[in-house]
Motif scaffolding. Structure first.
Motif, PDB file in Angstrom:
ATOM      1  N   GLU A  94       0.861  -1.188   0.000  1.00 56.37           N
ATOM      2  CA  GLU A  94       0.000   0.000   0.000  1.00 56.37           C
ATOM      3  C   GLU A  94       0.895   1.236   0.000  1.00 56.37           C
ATOM      4  O   GLU A  94       1.825   1.332   0.807  1.00 56.37           O
ATOM      5  CB  GLU A  94      -0.881  -0.005   1.261  1.00 56.37           C
ATOM      6  N   ALA A  95       0.612   2.166  -0.893  1.00 55.44           N
ATOM      7  CA  ALA A  95       1.374   3.420  -0.942  1.00 55.44           C
ATOM      8  C   ALA A  95       0.838   4.371   0.119  1.00 55.44           C
ATOM      9  O   ALA A  95      -0.375   4.568   0.227  1.00 55.44           O
ATOM     10  CB  ALA A  95       1.248   4.051  -2.322  1.00 55.44           C
ATOM     11  N   TRP A 130      -0.936  12.854  -8.749  1.00 54.26           N
ATOM     12  CA  TRP A 130       0.522  12.723  -8.610  1.00 54.26           C
ATOM     13  C   TRP A 130       0.869  11.433  -7.853  1.00 54.26           C
ATOM     14  O   TRP A 130       1.777  10.688  -8.236  1.00 54.26           O
ATOM     15  CB  TRP A 130       1.079  13.951  -7.860  1.00 54.26           C
ATOM     16  N   ILE A 131       0.114  11.158  -6.772  1.00 54.10           N
ATOM     17  CA  ILE A 131       0.365   9.956  -5.953  1.00 54.10           C
ATOM     18  C   ILE A 131       0.181   8.694  -6.801  1.00 54.10           C
ATOM     19  O   ILE A 131       1.034   7.800  -6.818  1.00 54.10           O
ATOM     20  CB  ILE A 131      -0.594   9.913  -4.724  1.00 54.10           C
ATOM     21  N   LEU A 132      -0.931   8.670  -7.530  1.00 55.90           N
ATOM     22  CA  LEU A 132      -1.235   7.477  -8.336  1.00 55.90           C
ATOM     23  C   LEU A 132      -0.148   7.225  -9.378  1.00 55.90           C
ATOM     24  O   LEU A 132       0.337   6.109  -9.541  1.00 55.90           O
ATOM     25  CB  LEU A 132      -2.601   7.681  -9.006  1.00 55.90           C
ATOM     26  N   CYS A 138       2.442   4.055  -9.317  1.00 59.13           N
ATOM     27  CA  CYS A 138       2.434   3.108 -10.448  1.00 59.13           C
ATOM     28  C   CYS A 138       3.832   2.996 -11.057  1.00 59.13           C
ATOM     29  O   CYS A 138       4.315   1.911 -11.363  1.00 59.13           O
ATOM     30  CB  CYS A 138       1.447   3.556 -11.521  1.00 59.13           C
ATOM     31  N   ARG A 139       4.480   4.149 -11.215  1.00 59.86           N
ATOM     32  CA  ARG A 139       5.807   4.163 -11.811  1.00 59.86           C
ATOM     33  C   ARG A 139       6.802   3.387 -10.936  1.00 59.86           C
ATOM     34  O   ARG A 139       7.562   2.546 -11.429  1.00 59.86           O
ATOM     35  CB  ARG A 139       6.261   5.620 -11.967  1.00 59.86           C
ATOM     36  N   LEU A 149      -0.349  -3.310  -6.231  1.00 62.54           N
ATOM     37  CA  LEU A 149      -0.201  -1.964  -5.668  1.00 62.54           C
ATOM     38  C   LEU A 149      -1.564  -1.446  -5.213  1.00 62.54           C
ATOM     39  O   LEU A 149      -2.527  -1.455  -5.985  1.00 62.54           O
ATOM     40  CB  LEU A 149       0.363  -1.016  -6.741  1.00 62.54           C
ATOM     41  N   SER A 150      -1.641  -1.032  -3.939  1.00 61.74           N
ATOM     42  CA  SER A 150      -2.866  -0.400  -3.442  1.00 61.74           C
ATOM     43  C   SER A 150      -2.602   1.084  -3.250  1.00 61.74           C
ATOM     44  O   SER A 150      -1.604   1.471  -2.648  1.00 61.74           O
ATOM     45  CB  SER A 150      -3.269  -0.987  -2.091  1.00 61.74           C
ATOM     46  N   VAL A 151      -3.519   1.903  -3.761  1.00 62.11           N
ATOM     47  CA  VAL A 151      -3.389   3.359  -3.616  1.00 62.11           C
ATOM     48  C   VAL A 151      -4.648   3.884  -2.924  1.00 62.11           C
ATOM     49  O   VAL A 151      -5.765   3.505  -3.278  1.00 62.11           O
ATOM     50  CB  VAL A 151      -3.209   4.034  -4.999  1.00 62.11           C
ATOM     51  N   ASN A 152      -4.446   4.738  -1.920  1.00 63.43           N
ATOM     52  CA  ASN A 152      -5.588   5.339  -1.228  1.00 63.43           C
ATOM     53  C   ASN A 152      -6.210   6.419  -2.097  1.00 63.43           C
ATOM     54  O   ASN A 152      -5.498   7.269  -2.636  1.00 63.43           O
ATOM     55  CB  ASN A 152      -5.139   5.957   0.100  1.00 63.43           C
ATOM     56  N   ILE A 153      -7.511   6.372  -2.191  1.00 62.75           N
ATOM     57  CA  ILE A 153      -8.227   7.357  -3.004  1.00 62.75           C
ATOM     58  C   ILE A 153      -9.206   8.100  -2.091  1.00 62.75           C
ATOM     59  O   ILE A 153      -9.989   7.475  -1.370  1.00 62.75           O
ATOM     60  CB  ILE A 153      -9.017   6.645  -4.145  1.00 62.75           C
TER      61      ILE A 153
END
Ligand code: C2E
Ligand code: CA
Ligand code: CA
Length: 433
Positions: A216-217, A250-252, A256-257, A272-276
């Motif tokens: 998780e980011a 920007w976070i996403l 991902c990169r 990859l988990s990203v908080n939205i």
């Protein structure tokens, strides 16, 4: 009937209170406190003071189980104890389970003490009657430049109330401290350029084999003057200012990169988990920029999961169901974050095609008291083919119990703390062996 009338007209009344309500209803019948009209009327000439809003939680259950009269009796006891805190407080019952408190010219450091005293009242009530459990969320706002304005206070506190609900029960927020003055769009953008704002990653462990299934980011800001700035403050500012759509993008993209780079060297790729933020879901360009980022970076969509926190705001987002469906049709997974904290909607498990539910840390700590409850909850979620993640696992006992229970993934200090990218690189390499 009267009660209903007040409720449906509450929002309007904030703007139209002009006269002192002199009839019998100017006092709240149950508690003898100011009613909302009378209270706001009395505040209209105030200049410098602190407005505190107390929201009580748990009364639906009390009223349903023991009857409304019993609930009223407890409200009365709470209000009597609130009155005892000090005679310099103006206290009102704003609605069934909300109290408003106003105090003139209180020093900032005394506000926290006052809030602690209010929490103590609720603790006392819970201790004196063992069959009930009442929680409270408290928010406050202070005016120091002769600019007190009831309407402004109420509007600003609405957001603070949502913030505390997001954090859980028995939380408070002082509006003045919400974010420091140095947090603004310019300082964030400068920090991004200087790499002061970075992403950390916390592994999610497959409980069956102990291997890293994904990460998780989590955003991190280390400022040379102010030190570590908590994500809640940064994200809170971004949400309130509308900047979250820029920052979220920007976070996403960055996440991902970075994870794509790591995956390029791995046989078994990690998710990859990203908080939205809910505000991103409301942005009409949200779906487009996800598509653009995925295309640009060539990130495998089936490895991407969006963590969305459930709260009452989300239910009000128009077409949330359609947005989720569209995300899913792109091959991206959806995870419901902080499940069991504050707002719980079984609806998400039942009626939405959710891929993952993250059980909040508070539920995981509950394992100590009632493992069967968690087991049944996990089983229930599994009936809809939804993956269950345990958050905030800190103890070996919790980990072992979750293993027995059949939870799918675990995340927490017991396994790994969030770490910087270079460290993650080492950790996943080792894990792959
Ligand atoms: P969250 O999404 O629920 O993230 C989990 C939080 O729990 C993180 O706090 C993490 O560092 C912390 N944590 C993980 N394991 C443990 C544990 O075993 N014990 C304890 N006590 N804590 C643990 P963090 O990084 O401070 O983030 C707080 C919240 O800020 C996040 O809660 C999330 O809602 C928000 N946030 C963080 N990064 C982002 C982001 O990139 N975008 C958005 N929209 N929100 C973010
Ligand atoms: Ca999360
Ligand atoms: Ca969470």
């Amino acid at each position: 009937m009267k009660q209903k009338f007040y409720k449906s007209n509450r929002i309007k009344k904030y703007n139209i209170i002009k006269e002192l309500d002199t009839n019998i209803n100017s006092k709240d019948k149950i508690t003898g406190l100011y009613n909302i009209n009378n209270f706001f009327y009395c505040l209209k000439d105030k200049k410098n003071g602190t407005f505190i809003k107390v929201k009580l939680i748990g009364f639906n259950f009390i009223n349903l189980t023991y009857g409304v009269k019993y609930g009223d009796e407890i409200i009365k006891q709470i209000s009597n104890q609130l009155k005892e805190i000090g005679n310099n407080l103006m206290i009102s019952r704003l609605s069934g389970t909300r109290f408003g408190i106003y105090i003139e010219n209180i020093e900032s450091e005394d506000i926290k003490q006052l809030i602690d005293k209010i929490f103590e009242v609720i603790i006392n009530i819970n201790n004196s009657i063992d069959k009930i459990n009442i929680y409270s969320n408290i928010v406050s706002i202070t005016y120091k430049n002769n600019d007190f304005n009831t309407e402004d206070a109420i509007n600003k506190l609405k957001q603070s109330t949502l913030n505390t609900i997001k954090k859980g029960f028995n939380k408070y927020e002082l509006y003045n401290d919400r974010y420091e003055s140095y947090i603004d769009v310019d300082s964030i953008e400068r920090a991004i350029k200087k790499d002061e704002i970075v992403l950390y990653y916390q592994p999610k462990i497959d409980i069956k084999n102990g291997k890293i299934k994904g990460v998780e980011a989590l955003i991190r800001w280390f400022n040379k003057d102010y030190g570590y700035i908590e994500p809640d403050k940064l994200i809170g500012f971004a949400e309130d200012s509308g900047y979250i759509n820029v920052l979220g993008k920007w976070i996403l993209k960055k996440a991902c990169r970075e994870i794509k780079e790591i995956n390029n060297n791995l046989e078994e790729k990690i998710e990859l988990s990203v908080n939205i933020s809910q505000y991103q879901l409301q942005d009409k360009y949200f779906l487009k920029y996800i598509k653009d980022i995925i295309r640009e970076i060539k990130f495998e969509e089936q490895l991407l999961k969006l963590e969305v926190t459930e709260n009452e705001k989300m239910e009000s987002i128009e077409k949330i169901h359609d947005i989720f469906e569209e995300i899913k049709s792109m091959g991206i997974k959806i995870s419901i974050d902080d499940f069991g904290k504050g707002y719980n909607s079984i609806d998400y498990i039942k009626n939405y095609n959710i891929d993952e539910i993250k059980l909040d840390k508070s539920l995981i700590q509950y394992i100590n008291h009632n493992p069967l409850f968690i087991k049944n909850l996990v089983n229930m979620i599994h009936t809809t083919n939804t993956c269950v993640v345990a958050e905030g696992v800190e103890e070996e006992f919790e980990y072992k119990t979750l293993q027995k229970i059949g939870c799918d993934l675990v995340q927490g200090y017991y396994c790994y703390k969030p770490m910087e990218l270079n460290k993650l690189l080492e950790v996943v390499k080792e894990d792959a062996i």
